[in-house]
Write an enzyme that holds these catalytic residues in place. Structure first.
Site, short mmCIF file in Angstrom:
data_model
loop_
_atom_site.label_atom_id
_atom_site.label_comp_id
_atom_site.label_asym_id
_atom_site.label_seq_id
_atom_site.Cartn_x
_atom_site.Cartn_y
_atom_site.Cartn_z
N HIS A 61 0.91 -1.32 -0.23
CA HIS A 61 -0.08 0.09 -0.05
C HIS A 61 0.86 1.16 -0.06
O HIS A 61 1.78 1.37 0.65
CB HIS A 61 -0.98 -0.03 1.22
CG HIS A 61 -0.32 -0.18 2.49
ND1 HIS A 61 0.02 -1.44 2.92
CD2 HIS A 61 0.12 0.71 3.64
CE1 HIS A 61 0.63 -1.40 4.08
NE2 HIS A 61 0.60 -0.10 4.57
N MET A 62 0.43 2.42 -0.66
CA MET A 62 1.19 3.53 -0.84
C MET A 62 0.41 4.32 0.16
O MET A 62 -0.88 4.75 0.16
CB MET A 62 1.06 4.18 -2.17
CG MET A 62 1.68 5.43 -2.24
SD MET A 62 1.45 6.43 -3.78
CE MET A 62 2.56 5.64 -5.04
P1 DGP Z 1 1.95 0.11 7.41
O1 DGP Z 1 2.80 0.14 8.59
O2 DGP Z 1 2.68 0.92 6.17
O3 DGP Z 1 1.79 -1.28 6.99
O4 DGP Z 1 0.83 0.70 7.53
C1 DGP Z 1 -0.53 0.24 7.86
C2 DGP Z 1 -1.38 1.31 7.71
O5 DGP Z 1 -2.74 0.73 8.00
C3 DGP Z 1 -1.31 2.25 9.17
O6 DGP Z 1 -1.17 3.48 8.82
C4 DGP Z 1 -2.71 2.01 9.83
C5 DGP Z 1 -3.60 1.56 8.73
N1 DGP Z 1 -4.73 0.58 9.03
C6 DGP Z 1 -4.56 -0.56 9.97
N2 DGP Z 1 -5.76 -1.20 9.80
C7 DGP Z 1 -6.79 -0.66 9.28
C8 DGP Z 1 -7.91 -0.81 8.84
O7 DGP Z 1 -8.53 -1.75 9.12
N3 DGP Z 1 -8.45 0.12 8.04
C9 DGP Z 1 -7.71 1.26 7.46
N4 DGP Z 1 -8.46 2.05 6.78
N5 DGP Z 1 -6.62 1.40 7.82
C10 DGP Z 1 -5.91 0.37 8.40
#
Ligand code: DGP
Length: 139
Positions: free
Chosen positions: A103-104
């Site tokens: 993801h970006m």
């Molecule tokens: P990374 O550490 O780059 O893998 O970032 C994961 C991101 O995903 C972090 O900023 C929080 C977000 N995140 C985690 N769980 C969820 C979710 O259930 N929904 C959404 N929209 N974001 C989430």
């Protein structure tokens, strides 16, 4: 290739098993608001393919991610009135990656003003309202 676990949270979001605040969608990507934003309007762009990190991402999906990023950045600048947008993407647990589907991150604001990564949950009503504004700006 890194081993892909199809039970990761973004795979569940892509399958529609968990709700999200969508800002943009096409046949190759889904973009939605981060629930633990590092700034208001923090967007995640998720390709609709099983890739753990950059090394696993087919170029056609990389192209789709970047094409959608251009649209989303324009909408973030318009809606949030912030010109600076931090683009971030973590590869591997050692880099701090916590969701193992590529993801970006597109985070409005200055690098030195951002909240901690995965620090606190946002208000869902506020995310819903902001996602609607961003969707309208992209359309
Ligand atoms: P990374 O550490 O780059 O893998 O970032 C994961 C991101 O995903 C972090 O900023 C929080 C977000 N995140 C985690 N769980 C969820 C979710 O259930 N929904 C959404 N929209 N974001 C989430």
């Amino acid at each position: 290739m890194s081993a892909y676990d199809s039970n990761n949270i973004f795979a569940k979001i892509l399958r529609g098993e968990i709700p999200n605040h969508t800002v943009y969608e096409d046949e190759k990507v889904l973009a939605f608001l981060d629930v633990m934003p590092q700034a208001r309007g923090h967007v995640l762009i998720v390709p609709k393919t099983q890739a753990v990190e950059l090394s696993d991402l087919p170029l056609e999906y990389a192209q789709a991610v970047f094409a959608s990023a251009k649209k989303i950045i324009a909408a973030q600048r318009k809606v949030l009135q912030r010109h600076g947008i931090v683009q971030m993407q973590l590869n591997g647990q050692e880099a701090g990656q916590s969701v193992f589907h590529y993801h970006m991150h597109l985070i409005p604001g200055h690098l030195h003003e951002l909240e901690e990564h995965e620090d606190k949950m946002a208000d869902h009503a506020e995310l819903a309202a902001l996602a609607a504004q961003l969707r309208e700006a992209i359309a």
